[in-house]
Design a protein around this motif. Structure first.
Motif, PDB file in Angstrom:
ATOM      1  N   PHE A  94       0.718  -0.882  -0.110  1.00  0.00           N
ATOM      2  CA  PHE A  94       0.280  -0.007   0.085  1.00  0.00           C
ATOM      3  C   PHE A  94       1.419   1.060  -0.038  1.00  0.00           C
ATOM      4  O   PHE A  94       1.945   1.331   0.704  1.00  0.00           O
ATOM      5  CB  PHE A  94      -0.619   0.077   1.558  1.00  0.00           C
ATOM      6  CG  PHE A  94      -1.349  -1.333   1.443  1.00  0.00           C
ATOM      7  CD1 PHE A  94      -2.670  -1.557   0.721  1.00  0.00           C
ATOM      8  CD2 PHE A  94      -0.641  -2.575   2.567  1.00  0.00           C
ATOM      9  CE1 PHE A  94      -3.760  -2.541   1.135  1.00  0.00           C
ATOM     10  CE2 PHE A  94      -1.365  -2.738   2.779  1.00  0.00           C
ATOM     11  CZ  PHE A  94      -2.871  -3.682   1.572  1.00  0.00           C
ATOM     12  N   CYS A  95       0.774   1.885  -0.750  1.00  0.00           N
ATOM     13  CA  CYS A  95       1.753   3.022  -1.518  1.00  0.00           C
ATOM     14  C   CYS A  95       0.477   4.352  -0.880  1.00  0.00           C
ATOM     15  O   CYS A  95      -0.685   4.299  -1.697  1.00  0.00           O
ATOM     16  CB  CYS A  95       2.516   2.517  -2.057  1.00  0.00           C
ATOM     17  SG  CYS A  95       3.283   4.472  -3.289  1.00  0.00           S
ATOM     18  N   VAL A  96       1.360   5.064  -0.465  1.00  0.00           N
ATOM     19  CA  VAL A  96       0.955   6.689  -0.574  1.00  0.00           C
ATOM     20  C   VAL A  96       1.611   8.148  -0.790  1.00  0.00           C
ATOM     21  O   VAL A  96       2.955   8.191  -0.656  1.00  0.00           O
ATOM     22  CB  VAL A  96       0.605   6.998   0.900  1.00  0.00           C
ATOM     23  CG1 VAL A  96      -0.515   8.517   1.281  1.00  0.00           C
ATOM     24  CG2 VAL A  96      -0.426   6.269   1.096  1.00  0.00           C
ATOM     25  N   GLY A  97       1.049   8.631  -1.529  1.00  0.00           N
ATOM     26  CA  GLY A  97       2.309   9.781  -2.252  1.00  0.00           C
ATOM     27  C   GLY A  97       0.865  10.995  -2.151  1.00  0.00           C
ATOM     28  O   GLY A  97       0.243  10.967  -1.186  1.00  0.00           O
ATOM     29  N   ALA A  98       1.975  12.443  -2.243  1.00  0.00           N
ATOM     30  CA  ALA A  98       1.138  13.858  -2.565  1.00  0.00           C
ATOM     31  C   ALA A  98       1.834  14.560  -3.631  1.00  0.00           C
ATOM     32  O   ALA A  98       2.214  14.114  -4.016  1.00  0.00           O
ATOM     33  CB  ALA A  98       1.287  14.714  -0.970  1.00  0.00           C
TER      34      ALA A  98
END
Length: 345
Positions: A158-162
């Protein structure tokens, strides 16, 4: 004992050797950056977005797995690259929006946890996170004997970026005449392994094959390339109009995901040579070229769209990031119904 594996990503040779870090927390915390606010061991992870000074931050998320490539890792007792595969399959999807990767979480489930295998996998995930430039902030490790057989395991990530809201890359400004650039894959990546396994099951002797001086085992377990550095560089230079991570479905199905319906991608298949491993798969699976293209990346891990006048600048920037990249086609009007048109020039 599994053998060492050398992996090249963005021009850097990463030795995935036999030395293991005994402390799980040391592996994970080695990926931390100043935005990670709490140590491991809590019920959740805290991440400070203000560290990036975004005016209108939009969170971008992606989740994926490694698929049946894990069966080969288990069969050949070499787990040193599958964590990189896991990170790559998630983060490469995120990068096409122009987002900066922030943090990653993993899910590791096995019938019976094996310390050596587990640490190899976690070390590999941490390596992938370092390549991508993000923190591995936590995850779940579960022993589930009723669900998995013995040391069999599965992975999910699970990857989160902005990304700044005004700088989201979505293909909206693509026009006829824009240039399409291919960035080379590192191999088969993490799609189509059910078919690869059928080939090897039907012809076990093929496990001893060598292609261009490399064993087929080494080639098939080469980790998926992570495109974090070069994709962020293209975005920061304001060159990126759209992009596709070439996974299952190949160029045929993934490129249309970022181009407007009124346009089509004209792809010149004569602009690159099919890497030997894909010819190996095509031959032994008796696939047509069309079937190969719709199943595998065929040597292209990412396709990016830039304005024609910016094509050379983009190629120069990609070369500076040690990427093998070339002009693969252009945007044309969609007059045939299909959004990918193959030519050979």
């Amino acid at each position: 004992m599994s053998t060492p594996l050398t992996y090249k990503n963005a021009g850097v040779d990463i030795e995935l050797g036999n030395e293991l870090v005994d402390n799980y927390k040391d592996i994970v915390s080695s990926t931390f950056n100043p935005a990670v606010l709490n140590p491991l061991g809590g019920f959740c992870s805290l991440y400070d977005l203000s560290h990036y000074n975004l005016k209108q931050p939009v969170l971008v998320s992606s989740t994926d797995g490694v698929g049946t490539k894990l069966r080969l890792a288990l069969q050949w007792n070499n787990h040193k690259g599958v964590g990189i595969d896991l990170v790559a399959m998630c983060v490469n999807d995120l990068l096409v929006t122009g987002a900066k990767p922030l943090f990653f979480l993993d899910y590791y489930a096995s019938g019976k946890l094996d310390k050596t295998i587990t640490l190899e996998v976690v070390q590999s995930i941490a390596t992938g996170c370092k390549i991508a430039g993000m923190a591995l902030v936590g995850g779940e490790t579960a022993e589930m004997p009723g669900m998995y057989h013995n040391k069999d395991y599965d992975l999910a990530g699970f990857c989160v970026g902005a990304v700044e809201k005004s700088e989201i890359v979505n293909g909206s400004d693509i026009t006829v005449g824009d240039t399409l650039i291919a960035i080379a894959s590192s191999g088969v990546h993490s799609n189509g392994y059910s078919l690869v396994r059928k080939i090897l099951e039907s012809k076990p002797a093929l496990e001893d094959d060598n292609l261009d001086g490399r064993s087929i085992k080494d080639i098939l377990l080469t980790p998926t390339k992570i495109y974090s550095q070069c994709m962020q560089a293209l975005h920061q230079a304001k060159l990126l109009k759209g992009a596709a991570h070439i996974t299952g479905g190949g160029i045929t199905e993934n490129v249309p995901r970022f181009i407007p319906k009124t346009f089509a991608a004209k792809i010149n298949t004569g602009s690159w040579d099919l890497p030997p491993v894909f010819d190996w798969i095509k031959t032994h699976a008796q696939l047509s070229l069309d079937d190969l293209r719709i199943t595998y990346n065929c040597g292209v891990g990412m396709v990016v769209c830039v304005a024609k006048e910016n094509a050379q600048q983009a190629l120069t920037l990609l070369a500076q990031h040690h990427e093998n990249a070339w002009i693969i086609g252009e945007m044309v009007e969609n007059t045939q119904g299909a959004q990918v048109i193959y030519t050979h020039e």
